[in-house]
Design an enzyme around this catalytic site. Structure first.
Site, PDB file in Angstrom:
ATOM      1  N   ARG A 233       7.439   4.815  -3.046  1.00  0.00           N
ATOM      2  CA  ARG A 233       8.257   5.527  -3.682  1.00  0.00           C
ATOM      3  C   ARG A 233       7.301   6.246  -3.502  1.00  0.00           C
ATOM      4  O   ARG A 233       6.008   6.944  -3.792  1.00  0.00           O
ATOM      5  CB  ARG A 233       8.185   5.429  -5.082  1.00  0.00           C
ATOM      6  CG  ARG A 233       9.653   4.422  -5.838  1.00  0.00           C
ATOM      7  CD  ARG A 233      11.090   4.631  -4.797  1.00  0.00           C
ATOM      8  NE  ARG A 233      12.083   3.975  -4.816  1.00  0.00           N
ATOM      9  CZ  ARG A 233      12.114   2.328  -3.929  1.00  0.00           C
ATOM     10  NH1 ARG A 233      11.434   2.110  -2.849  1.00  0.00           N
ATOM     11  NH2 ARG A 233      13.592   1.991  -4.579  1.00  0.00           N
ATOM     12  N   GLU A 262      13.731  12.456  -1.162  1.00  0.00           N
ATOM     13  CA  GLU A 262      14.365  12.112   0.051  1.00  0.00           C
ATOM     14  C   GLU A 262      16.270  12.699  -0.283  1.00  0.00           C
ATOM     15  O   GLU A 262      16.575  12.395  -0.705  1.00  0.00           O
ATOM     16  CB  GLU A 262      14.251  10.344   0.212  1.00  0.00           C
ATOM     17  CG  GLU A 262      13.442   9.855   0.315  1.00  0.00           C
ATOM     18  CD  GLU A 262      12.675   8.766   0.007  1.00  0.00           C
ATOM     19  OE1 GLU A 262      13.941   7.639  -0.129  1.00  0.00           O
ATOM     20  OE2 GLU A 262      11.957   7.682   0.138  1.00  0.00           O
ATOM     21  N   HIS A 280      12.751   6.495   5.502  1.00  0.00           N
ATOM     22  CA  HIS A 280      12.332   4.811   4.486  1.00  0.00           C
ATOM     23  C   HIS A 280      13.891   3.755   5.253  1.00  0.00           C
ATOM     24  O   HIS A 280      15.222   3.530   4.281  1.00  0.00           O
ATOM     25  CB  HIS A 280      13.549   5.442   3.066  1.00  0.00           C
ATOM     26  CG  HIS A 280      13.429   4.758   2.199  1.00  0.00           C
ATOM     27  ND1 HIS A 280      13.734   4.937   0.404  1.00  0.00           N
ATOM     28  CD2 HIS A 280      13.646   3.742   1.764  1.00  0.00           C
ATOM     29  CE1 HIS A 280      13.629   3.906  -0.265  1.00  0.00           C
ATOM     30  NE2 HIS A 280      13.652   3.411   0.538  1.00  0.00           N
TER      31      HIS A 280
HETATM   32  P1  NAP Z   1       6.895  -6.293  -7.496  1.00  0.00           P
HETATM   33  O1  NAP Z   1       6.959  -7.108  -7.366  1.00  0.00           O
HETATM   34  O2  NAP Z   1       7.180  -5.284  -9.473  1.00  0.00           O
HETATM   35  O3  NAP Z   1       5.659  -5.496  -7.978  1.00  0.00           O
HETATM   36  C1  NAP Z   1       4.605  -4.768  -8.349  1.00  0.00           C
HETATM   37  C2  NAP Z   1       3.453  -4.518  -8.460  1.00  0.00           C
HETATM   38  O4  NAP Z   1       2.928  -3.259  -8.737  1.00  0.00           O
HETATM   39  C3  NAP Z   1       2.525  -5.779  -8.991  1.00  0.00           C
HETATM   40  O5  NAP Z   1       1.660  -5.927  -8.358  1.00  0.00           O
HETATM   41  C4  NAP Z   1       2.010  -5.177 -10.337  1.00  0.00           C
HETATM   42  O6  NAP Z   1       1.313  -4.974 -10.777  1.00  0.00           O
HETATM   43  C5  NAP Z   1       2.177  -3.177  -9.914  1.00  0.00           C
HETATM   44  N1  NAP Z   1       1.944  -2.312 -10.847  1.00  0.00           N
HETATM   45  C6  NAP Z   1       3.685  -1.816 -11.931  1.00  0.00           C
HETATM   46  N2  NAP Z   1       3.315  -0.701 -12.234  1.00  0.00           N
HETATM   47  C7  NAP Z   1       1.639  -0.279 -11.885  1.00  0.00           C
HETATM   48  C8  NAP Z   1       1.006   0.200 -12.530  1.00  0.00           C
HETATM   49  N3  NAP Z   1       1.593   1.405 -13.344  1.00  0.00           N
HETATM   50  N4  NAP Z   1      -0.753   0.602 -12.075  1.00  0.00           N
HETATM   51  C9  NAP Z   1      -1.153   0.083 -11.515  1.00  0.00           C
HETATM   52  N5  NAP Z   1      -0.325  -1.126 -10.476  1.00  0.00           N
HETATM   53  C10 NAP Z   1       1.071  -1.589 -10.591  1.00  0.00           C
HETATM   54  O7  NAP Z   1       7.702  -4.668  -6.769  1.00  0.00           O
HETATM   55  P2  NAP Z   1       8.246  -5.662  -5.220  1.00  0.00           P
HETATM   56  O8  NAP Z   1       9.557  -6.989  -5.209  1.00  0.00           O
HETATM   57  O9  NAP Z   1       6.437  -5.934  -5.013  1.00  0.00           O
HETATM   58  O10 NAP Z   1       8.711  -3.774  -4.951  1.00  0.00           O
HETATM   59  C11 NAP Z   1       7.246  -2.565  -4.825  1.00  0.00           C
HETATM   60  C12 NAP Z   1       8.200  -1.906  -5.072  1.00  0.00           C
HETATM   61  O11 NAP Z   1       8.194  -0.888  -4.058  1.00  0.00           O
HETATM   62  C13 NAP Z   1       9.518  -1.421  -6.021  1.00  0.00           C
HETATM   63  O12 NAP Z   1      10.076  -1.217  -6.848  1.00  0.00           O
HETATM   64  C14 NAP Z   1      10.377  -0.225  -4.409  1.00  0.00           C
HETATM   65  O13 NAP Z   1      10.174   1.179  -5.462  1.00  0.00           O
HETATM   66  C15 NAP Z   1       9.166  -0.275  -3.319  1.00  0.00           C
HETATM   67  N6  NAP Z   1       9.943  -0.771  -2.738  1.00  0.00           N
HETATM   68  C16 NAP Z   1       9.900   0.211  -0.977  1.00  0.00           C
HETATM   69  C17 NAP Z   1      11.134  -0.263   0.240  1.00  0.00           C
HETATM   70  C18 NAP Z   1      10.776   0.465   1.441  1.00  0.00           C
HETATM   71  O14 NAP Z   1      12.278   0.424   2.065  1.00  0.00           O
HETATM   72  N7  NAP Z   1      10.272   1.300   0.691  1.00  0.00           N
HETATM   73  C19 NAP Z   1      11.443  -1.003   0.460  1.00  0.00           C
HETATM   74  C20 NAP Z   1      11.021  -2.272  -1.612  1.00  0.00           C
HETATM   75  C21 NAP Z   1      10.617  -1.946  -2.234  1.00  0.00           C
HETATM   76  P3  NAP Z   1       0.984  -5.112 -12.437  1.00  0.00           P
HETATM   77  O15 NAP Z   1       2.002  -5.110 -13.186  1.00  0.00           O
HETATM   78  O16 NAP Z   1       0.182  -5.635 -13.312  1.00  0.00           O
HETATM   79  O17 NAP Z   1       0.700  -4.047 -12.920  1.00  0.00           O
HETATM   80  C1  8YV Z   2      16.215   0.234   0.356  1.00  0.00           C
HETATM   81  C2  8YV Z   2      14.623   0.076  -1.180  1.00  0.00           C
HETATM   82  O1  8YV Z   2      16.284   1.068   1.133  1.00  0.00           O
HETATM   83  O2  8YV Z   2      14.641  -2.527  -1.889  1.00  0.00           O
HETATM   84  C3  8YV Z   2      14.060  -1.484  -2.194  1.00  0.00           C
HETATM   85  O3  8YV Z   2      13.120  -0.758  -3.898  1.00  0.00           O
HETATM   86  O4  8YV Z   2      13.603   1.216  -1.204  1.00  0.00           O
HETATM   87  C4  8YV Z   2      14.871  -0.098  -0.357  1.00  0.00           C
HETATM   88  O5  8YV Z   2      15.127  -1.672   0.428  1.00  0.00           O
HETATM   89  C5  8YV Z   2      17.486   0.742  -0.589  1.00  0.00           C
HETATM   90  O6  8YV Z   2      17.198  -0.142  -1.965  1.00  0.00           O
HETATM   91  C6  8YV Z   2      18.120   1.147  -0.288  1.00  0.00           C
HETATM   92  O7  8YV Z   2      18.706   1.826  -0.020  1.00  0.00           O
END
Ligand code: NAP
Ligand code: 8YV
Length: 319
Positions: A233, A262, A280
């Site tokens: 994010r 965004e 994004h």
């Molecule tokens: P997840 O499985 O919950 O993984 C989150 C990771 O972050 C874990 O390793 C967690 O480990 C770590 N974490 C959380 N809070 C932390 C902190 N304060 N300090 C250090 N590490 C921390 O989540 P995910 O499915 O991988 O997704 C992660 C994030 O990616 C989503 O929440 C979303 O915001 C973003 N995302 C973006 C897109 C995009 O389109 N760009 C798409 C999908 C997801 P610990 O709990 O051990 O700290």
């Molecule tokens: C999407 C994301 O772009 O899953 C997330 O957390 O950031 C992305 O996969 C968004 O959620 C939907 O617009």
């Protein structure tokens, strides 16, 4: 005569496949956004579920006396006021795992694009400059020999790390809890990780603890060869500090898929040749967005059939 079907509120845009999947058995009540709600008390009372992309604030939760479940389109559910949902006993669901591969693929592409400047090279070709001016300049950076640090090594971070292994880079990470299932080097703080690595991939959620944690100090720790990649994010990166660091050569480049405000992207980022910017799109393929849409629909259907969501978020666990 009022409908006997369950009403699902849809504030703002929603992937069309969710509506297709739900339309047969639910009444969908679509409103322009989650803030300017002008529904009657009867309509508000009819709402038992919600399908949401983006924002679902406490003010809206308070207006819906019979709300049971908020199904979020996206694995990140920072737009939903989960605390308010917990207080009301409302379940929140998200869309984990079905997007891991797509987001991980995009991250590798963004990393390579950033270090090798392929976006610039393609523009060069398209502008006819290869013919006119000769070969494109060598990229100052390479992925060879890099030490990649993960800020976040959860579902998506793990998929990115697995993809990076064959690239023969060294991999380390910082999370609050050390994982017992990986051999990657663990650092107990973001600062310690940034001091050790030259490439930082951010894939942490938007929480109060992650706000602008990638700041001037962390960027300085990455060093003059440093590359920052953010696919989590925009909230996590201090964009002003990043622009200053890029301008002063404190780091060597950045690749960003996400931004603080965004779809606004700070003008200061647009002019750097060593920055790759995406709007994004990490999960934005038709197959992956369809899978996310199906999971939103499955969560709602399952909740109203069985009283359990398929993928509730940890803050709203089910018995
Ligand atoms: P997840 O499985 O919950 O993984 C989150 C990771 O972050 C874990 O390793 C967690 O480990 C770590 N974490 C959380 N809070 C932390 C902190 N304060 N300090 C250090 N590490 C921390 O989540 P995910 O499915 O991988 O997704 C992660 C994030 O990616 C989503 O929440 C979303 O915001 C973003 N995302 C973006 C897109 C995009 O389109 N760009 C798409 C999908 C997801 P610990 O709990 O051990 O700290
Ligand atoms: C999407 C994301 O772009 O899953 C997330 O957390 O950031 C992305 O996969 C968004 O959620 C939907 O617009």
């Amino acid at each position: 005569m009022p409908s006997s079907r369950t009403t699902i509120l849809v504030p703002g845009r929603l992937h069309p496949r969710v509506a297709e999947r739900l339309g047969d058995r639910f009444d969908l009540l679509t409103v322009a956004n989650a803030v300017d709600i002008t529904l009657s008390d009867e309509q508000l009372a009819s709402v038992q579920g919600a399908a949401v992309t983006g924002s679902f604030p406490a003010t809206l939760i308070e207006k819906l006396p019979n709300l049971k479940i908020i199904a979020n389109f996206g694995v990140g559910y920072d737009g939903v006021d989960v605390k308010a949902a917990v207080v009301r006993g409302v379940v929140v669901s998200n869309t984990p795992d079905v997007l891991n591969d797509e987001v991980a693929d995009t991250t590798i592409a963004l990393l390579l694009n950033t270090v090798r400047q392929f976006h610039q090279a393609e523009t060069y070709l398209r502008e006819g400059r290869w013919v006119k001016d000769g070969p494109f300049a060598l990229s100052p950076l390479s992925l060879r020999g890099r030490h990649v640090g993960f800020y976040g090594l959860g579902r998506i971070g793990m998929e990115i790390a697995k993809r990076l292994e064959p690239f023969k880079v060294k991999i380390s990470y910082f999370t609050r809890s050390q994982r017992s299932d990986v051999d990657y080097g663990y650092y107990p703080s973001l600062k310690a990780l940034a001091q050790a690595v030259d490439t930082l991939i951010c894939i942490v959620p938007k929480t109060p603890e992650t706000y602008k944690t990638v700041n001037a100090e962390i960027l300085a720790d990455l060093g003059a060869d440093g590359v920052l990649i953010n696919v989590g994010r925009g909230w996590t990166v201090d964009e002003e500090a990043l622009i200053a660091a890029l301008g002063e050569g404190v780091i060597a480049g950045a690749g960003l898929d996400v931004f603080q405000d965004e779809p606004q992207v700070p003008a200061g980022l647009l002019d750097f040749p060593n920055v790759s910017l995406l709007p994004h799109v990490a999960s934005a393929s038709v197959p992956t967005r369809n899978a996310m849409a199906d999971l939103v629909a499955d969560n709602l259907i399952s909740w109203f059939d069985t009283g359990k969501a398929v993928t509730p978020v940890p803050e709203t666990p089910q018995k």
